[in-house]
Scaffold this active site. Sequence first.
Site, short mmCIF file in Angstrom:
data_model
loop_
_atom_site.label_atom_id
_atom_site.label_comp_id
_atom_site.label_asym_id
_atom_site.label_seq_id
_atom_site.Cartn_x
_atom_site.Cartn_y
_atom_site.Cartn_z
CB SER A 57 -0.91 -0.01 1.24
OG SER A 57 -0.14 -0.23 2.40
CB THR A 191 -0.97 5.24 5.07
OG1 THR A 191 -1.29 5.02 6.44
CG2 THR A 191 -2.20 5.71 4.37
CB THR A 209 -0.88 5.96 0.70
OG1 THR A 209 -1.66 4.80 0.44
CG2 THR A 209 -1.48 7.11 -0.06
NE ARG A 219 -9.04 7.27 -3.25
CZ ARG A 219 -8.22 6.97 -2.22
NH1 ARG A 219 -6.93 6.74 -2.44
NH2 ARG A 219 -8.67 6.93 -0.99
CB VAL A 220 -6.41 13.62 -4.10
CG1 VAL A 220 -5.54 14.15 -2.98
CG2 VAL A 220 -6.14 14.39 -5.40
CG ASP A 222 -6.12 9.60 3.77
OD1 ASP A 222 -5.97 8.79 2.85
OD2 ASP A 222 -5.89 9.33 4.96
CB THR A 241 -3.89 4.48 8.06
OG1 THR A 241 -3.74 3.50 7.03
CG2 THR A 241 -4.29 3.79 9.35
N GLY A 242 -6.49 4.24 6.31
CA GLY A 242 -7.82 3.68 6.00
C GLY A 242 -8.39 4.36 4.77
N GLY A 244 -9.44 6.88 2.56
CA GLY A 244 -9.08 8.29 2.67
C GLY A 244 -10.20 9.28 2.46
N1 GLY Z 1 -5.40 6.23 3.25
C1 GLY Z 1 -4.95 5.82 2.00
C2 GLY Z 1 -5.91 5.97 0.94
O1 GLY Z 1 -7.08 6.20 1.14
O2 GLY Z 1 -5.53 5.85 -0.20
#
Ligand code: GLY
Length: 334
Positions: A57, A191, A209, A219-220, A222, A241-242, A244
């Site tokens: 990741s 992340t 990440t 896509r951006v 977080d 993390t998780g 985003g």
């Molecule tokens: N937290 C990483 C993502 O959403 O890509």
Amino acid sequence: MDIEWEITLSEPVIISNWNHGKQAVTTGIGILRKGGSALDAVEAGICSVEDDPETHSVGTGGIPNIEGVVELDASIMIGNTHQSGAVTGLVMTKNPISVARKVMELCPHVMLSGEGALHFARACGFEYYEPLTPWAKDRWEALRKLLFSAMKNEISFSQFTAKVGYNIEPEKIASALELLIKSGEIREAGTVGTLCLDANGMIVAGTSTSGLPIHLPGRVADSSVIGAGTFASESGAASSTGIGEYVIRHTLSRKACDYIEEGSSPTEACEKALLQMLKRENVPHFIGLIALNRNGNVGGACISNEAHQFTFQYQRLSDGDMHEVTANPVKLKS
Ligand code: GLY
């Protein structure tokens, strides 16, 4: 770059999330031991995870976007001065966190994206590098097949395979992606987040990440958004993390730092930030937060079901032990 703040003597500590964060902690503490700053420790710690092809990741080994391109996002922030730098959608480059640091140090801007980030990286001497590994390519192919099935044959496979991000109605992909995330088929939305306080009281947060697997191009994540995936202030630092999209909508890392400033411990601050989000929105996905404060206390919390444990670890310069913690999931009281 001038970095000046009121120097306070502190007990150095470094914290990083997930199992792969152990590598970041070990590398970072080595830097602090040699007299390096929190900024050097966070950068080197995150680089060590970006360079590991077994972490799927982050950086090398990260799973590509829907078109097969590994897009990297990272950000770094010095809490004492609020200086920060970030890159999003950076391709063909080894260490996005180091490019983010260069943005902070050399640019009048905070964040560079896509082609601009790539040109800037090359101008700074970062060489061409392909982060896609054979394992990640296979996983990408498997996920694309799953995504295609989740779309219930609404399109032909040839339509799907050719430039899929652009010639299919986005909502069809979006709902299929959502289905795969909910069912747990897409698991690698991780992340590496690393936070450090050094002996001079410098507080730094960094996050990196490769983003949600098979995300739409552009896509951006977080992790590149200051305030969302990464934040640091004079009082503390946090990294999220998780999935985003939730982290961005609720500026989680900034919130955790605000709670620290108001006097909450790092664990309480993470819990409060997550609970505030839960009060406003149903969150069916995993989200994790870690934080530290200027006194060297650390903590974390998560939103999770039992299947998804959130771990983090930290090390103090004084004792040298690796402390491993499993974060408590928060829930709204019914
Ligand atoms: N937290 C990483 C993502 O959403 O890509």
